[in-house]
Design a protein around this motif. Structure first.
Motif, mmCIF file in Angstrom:
data_model
loop_
_atom_site.group_PDB
_atom_site.id
_atom_site.type_symbol
_atom_site.label_atom_id
_atom_site.label_comp_id
_atom_site.label_asym_id
_atom_site.label_seq_id
_atom_site.Cartn_x
_atom_site.Cartn_y
_atom_site.Cartn_z
ATOM 1 N N ALA A 144 0.847 -1.208 0.000
ATOM 2 C CA ALA A 144 0.000 0.000 0.000
ATOM 3 C C ALA A 144 0.877 1.250 0.000
ATOM 4 O O ALA A 144 0.600 2.220 -0.717
ATOM 5 C CB ALA A 144 -0.928 -0.013 1.208
ATOM 6 N N GLY A 145 1.945 1.220 0.797
ATOM 7 C CA GLY A 145 2.850 2.371 0.879
ATOM 8 C C GLY A 145 3.522 2.653 -0.447
ATOM 9 O O GLY A 145 3.654 3.804 -0.865
ATOM 10 N N GLU A 193 9.850 9.512 -4.350
ATOM 11 C CA GLU A 193 10.798 8.425 -4.102
ATOM 12 C C GLU A 193 10.789 8.105 -2.603
ATOM 13 O O GLU A 193 10.515 8.994 -1.788
ATOM 14 C CB GLU A 193 12.218 8.881 -4.489
ATOM 15 C CG GLU A 193 12.395 9.205 -5.955
ATOM 16 C CD GLU A 193 12.154 7.990 -6.827
ATOM 17 O OE1 GLU A 193 12.521 6.869 -6.417
ATOM 18 O OE2 GLU A 193 11.589 8.164 -7.923
ATOM 19 N N PRO A 194 11.154 6.872 -2.247
ATOM 20 C CA PRO A 194 11.245 6.540 -0.815
ATOM 21 C C PRO A 194 12.140 7.510 -0.046
ATOM 22 O O PRO A 194 11.876 7.815 1.122
ATOM 23 C CB PRO A 194 11.836 5.126 -0.827
ATOM 24 C CG PRO A 194 11.423 4.565 -2.142
ATOM 25 C CD PRO A 194 11.395 5.704 -3.112
ATOM 26 N N SER A 195 13.177 8.026 -0.717
ATOM 27 C CA SER A 195 14.110 8.935 -0.026
ATOM 28 C C SER A 195 13.464 10.295 0.285
ATOM 29 O O SER A 195 14.022 11.089 1.044
ATOM 30 C CB SER A 195 15.353 9.152 -0.896
ATOM 31 O OG SER A 195 14.955 9.630 -2.171
ATOM 32 N N ILE A 238 7.752 6.983 8.603
ATOM 33 C CA ILE A 238 6.608 6.089 8.363
ATOM 34 C C ILE A 238 5.879 5.922 9.694
ATOM 35 O O ILE A 238 6.511 5.589 10.711
ATOM 36 C CB ILE A 238 7.068 4.689 7.894
ATOM 37 C CG1 ILE A 238 7.775 4.770 6.541
ATOM 38 C CG2 ILE A 238 5.894 3.737 7.827
ATOM 39 C CD1 ILE A 238 8.442 3.446 6.145
ATOM 40 N N ILE A 239 4.575 6.167 9.683
ATOM 41 C CA ILE A 239 3.765 5.801 10.858
ATOM 42 C C ILE A 239 2.840 4.683 10.409
ATOM 43 O O ILE A 239 2.012 4.874 9.510
ATOM 44 C CB ILE A 239 2.937 6.977 11.407
ATOM 45 C CG1 ILE A 239 3.837 8.190 11.703
ATOM 46 C CG2 ILE A 239 2.202 6.549 12.679
ATOM 47 C CD1 ILE A 239 3.075 9.394 12.271
ATOM 48 N N LEU A 240 3.003 3.529 11.001
ATOM 49 C CA LEU A 240 2.187 2.366 10.647
ATOM 50 C C LEU A 240 1.184 2.118 11.770
ATOM 51 O O LEU A 240 1.568 1.706 12.867
ATOM 52 C CB LEU A 240 3.084 1.137 10.442
ATOM 53 C CG LEU A 240 2.361 -0.210 10.275
ATOM 54 C CD1 LEU A 240 1.354 -0.191 9.135
ATOM 55 C CD2 LEU A 240 3.368 -1.339 10.078
ATOM 56 N N ALA A 241 -0.076 2.388 11.493
ATOM 57 C CA ALA A 241 -1.134 2.086 12.462
ATOM 58 C C ALA A 241 -1.502 0.618 12.302
ATOM 59 O O ALA A 241 -1.906 0.198 11.216
ATOM 60 C CB ALA A 241 -2.350 2.971 12.196
ATOM 61 N N GLN A 275 11.846 -2.598 3.478
ATOM 62 C CA GLN A 275 11.359 -3.057 2.167
ATOM 63 C C GLN A 275 11.153 -1.905 1.189
ATOM 64 O O GLN A 275 11.343 -2.062 -0.009
ATOM 65 C CB GLN A 275 10.066 -3.857 2.337
ATOM 66 C CG GLN A 275 10.347 -5.227 2.955
ATOM 67 C CD GLN A 275 9.092 -6.037 3.240
ATOM 68 O OE1 GLN A 275 7.982 -5.520 3.203
ATOM 69 N NE2 GLN A 275 9.268 -7.298 3.561
ATOM 70 N N LEU A 276 10.750 -0.756 1.718
ATOM 71 C CA LEU A 276 10.546 0.399 0.828
ATOM 72 C C LEU A 276 11.826 1.207 0.631
ATOM 73 O O LEU A 276 11.884 2.074 -0.212
ATOM 74 C CB LEU A 276 9.470 1.339 1.401
ATOM 75 C CG LEU A 276 8.017 0.881 1.323
ATOM 76 C CD1 LEU A 276 7.101 1.916 1.969
ATOM 77 C CD2 LEU A 276 7.601 0.647 -0.123
ATOM 78 N N ARG A 277 12.836 0.908 1.483
ATOM 79 C CA ARG A 277 14.093 1.670 1.440
ATOM 80 C C ARG A 277 13.858 3.153 1.740
ATOM 81 O O ARG A 277 14.451 4.037 1.105
ATOM 82 C CB ARG A 277 14.781 1.539 0.070
ATOM 83 C CG ARG A 277 15.092 0.094 -0.283
ATOM 84 C CD ARG A 277 16.530 -0.254 0.071
ATOM 85 N NE ARG A 277 16.814 -1.659 -0.166
ATOM 86 C CZ ARG A 277 17.038 -2.552 0.798
ATOM 87 N NH1 ARG A 277 17.003 -2.213 2.062
ATOM 88 N NH2 ARG A 277 17.318 -3.792 0.495
ATOM 89 N N VAL A 278 12.959 3.395 2.683
ATOM 90 C CA VAL A 278 12.745 4.772 3.151
ATOM 91 C C VAL A 278 13.899 5.145 4.065
ATOM 92 O O VAL A 278 14.326 4.335 4.900
ATOM 93 C CB VAL A 278 11.383 4.866 3.883
ATOM 94 C CG1 VAL A 278 11.287 6.122 4.731
ATOM 95 C CG2 VAL A 278 10.241 4.818 2.876
#
Ligand code: UT7
Length: 306
Positions: A56-57, A67-69, A74-77, A95-98
Motif C-alpha cells: 500500500a505504501g 521516491e522513498p528517499s 513512516i507511521i504504521l497504524a 522493504q521500501l528503502r525509506v
C-alpha cells in the motif's frame, strides 16, 4: 502557519477471498444472516501486516510521484504487528528503502485517524513528508470456528502520503478519544484469539462515533450539511447507517468497501479513502469526514478539506 495535505494514496488486499458461502459451509451461519446483520459479502485474508503495508505504501508513493528517499517518517497504524519485537514499520522501512524514521502506532481500528493526526502534528514541527499507513491482518487473531468474530474480520492495508504545505492545509478539525474502562469488550490476549461482546460494542460504537464526529465538526466550524463525504470505519453497515441517521448524513454520502473487505481494523478507513479517491468521489474543496471507533474502546475523527 504550516499545514499538510494528502498527495498520494494506495491500497493492498490479499489475494485469497473468503465469501459468506465459504463461511456458511463450515460454521453455523448463513449468507443471509451475515449480509443482513453486517453488510459483508466477502473478505480477503492472507499475507503479513508489513507485507500489505509495504504494498500500500509503495502505491501511495507512486501516486504521489515521490521516491522513498523523500519520506521523513513512516507511521504504521496496526493492532496486529507481525512480531512482538521489532515494530512492523521497521520491516516496511527496509522493504521500501525509506531513509527516515519508522514507528508503529496502536489504537486498534481508530489507529489510522490517530496516525494521520499525529503526522499533521509532526509536519507542524518541521517534517516535510510522512507516509501514514493503516494495516492489519486480523485473520491471524480470529478463531475461524467462532461465528461471532469469523464473519466480521479480515486483512488489508491502506496508505497516504502527507506533505507539508504553506498555509493551513487540509485538516480543519479532529477529535481523538478513549474509554479504557471498556477495553474488556474487545480484546485478544497475546497469542490468543479476539474476544468480543458484539452487541455492546455496537451500541457504544454508534454513540462515540456520532459524538466524535460532532466534536470534529464543531472544531472545524462546519455542520453535517457541509460534509460531502463521510468515510466511516468499515465494521458493520448497520453501525454506519445508525451513525448517518443521527448525524443527518444520507447513506449515499458515505463510502462502503465493507461489503468486499470485511472489517480490516486500522486499514478500513484508508481502504475506503483510497476507494473514494480512485473512483473520483473526492473533489477538490470537498469536506471529508473520517470517523472511526474500535477496541480500547478508542475513537477518532477528522474533518479534511480535500
Ligand atoms: O472494529 C470494531 C469491531 N467490532 C464491531 O464493530 C462489532 C459490533 N457489533 C456487531 O457488528 C454486531 O453486534 C454483530 C454483527 C457482532 C452481531 O449482530 P447483532 O445483530 O448484534 O446480533 P446478536 O448478537 O444480537 O445476535 C442475534 C442473533 C442471536 O440469535 P438469537 O438469540 O436471536 O436466536 C445470535 O445467536 O443472531 C445469532 N447470531 C448469528 N447467527 C448466524 C450471532 N452471530 C451469528 C452468526 N450467524 N454469525
Amino acid at each position: 502557519m504550516r499545514g499538510a495535505k494528502i498527495v498520494g494514496w494506495g491500497a493492498a488486499l490479499p489475494d485469497k477471498t473468503i465469501t459468506n458461502a465459504d463461511l456458511e459451509a463450515r460454521l453455523d451461519t448463513s449468507d443471509a444472516w451475515i449480509t443482513e446483520r453486517t453488510g459483508i459479502k466477502e473478505r480477503r485474508i492472507g499475507g503479513t501486516t508489513a507485507g500489505l503495508a509495504t504494498e500500500a505504501g509503495r502505491r501511495a508513493l507512486e501516486r504521489a510521484g515521490l521516491e522513498p528517499s523523500d519520506i521523513d517518517l513512516i507511521i504504521l497504524a496496526t493492532t496486529t504487528p507481525d512480531k512482538a519485537i521489532p515494530h512492523s514499520a521497521a520491516t516496511v522501512q527496509d522493504q521500501l528503502r525509506v531513509s527516515g524514521g519508522a514507528l508503529d502506532l496502536n489504537a486498534a481500528c481508530s489507529g489510522f485517524v490517530y496516525a494521520l493526526v499525529t503526522a499533521h502534528g509532526l509536519i507542524g514541527l518541521g517534517y516535510e513528508r510522512i507516509l501514514v499507513i493503516g494495516a492489519d491482518t486480523l485473520s491471524r487473531v480470529t478463531d475461524w470456528d467462532d461465528r461471532n468474530t469469523a464473519v466480521l474480520f479480515a486483512d488489508g492495508a491502506g496508505a497516504v502520503v502527507l506533505q507539508a504545505t504553506n498555509g493551513p492545509g487540509q485538516l480543519l478539525g479532529f477529535d481523538l478519544g478513549s474509554d479504557g474502562s471498556a477495553r474488556h469488550l474487545l480484546y485478544a490476549d497475546i497469542g490468543g484469539f479476539m474476544q468480543m461482546d458484539g452487541r455492546e460494542v455496537f451500541r457504544r460504537a454508534v454513540r462515540v462515533t456520532v459524538e466524535s464526529a460532532l466534536a470534529s465538526m464543531t472544531r472545524a466550524d462546519v455542520t453535517a450539511d457541509d460534509i460531502a463525504l463521510l468515510i466511516p470505519h468499515q465494521a458493520n453497515i448497520r453501525i454506519i447507517d445508525a451513525v448517518c441517521q443521527r448525524l443527518g448524513i444520507p447513506l449515499d454520502r458515505t463510502v462502503n468497501v465493507l461489503e468486499r473487505t470485511g472489517n480490516t481494523s486500522a486499514a478500513s478507513i484508508p481502504l475506503a479513502l483510497v476507494d473514494a479517491a480512485d473512483s473520483g468521489r473526492l473533489k477538490k474543496g470537498d469536506l471529508v469526514m473520517l470517523a472511526g471507533f474500535g477496541a480500547g474502546m478508542s475513537w477518532a475523527s477528522a474533518v479534511l478539506r480535500w
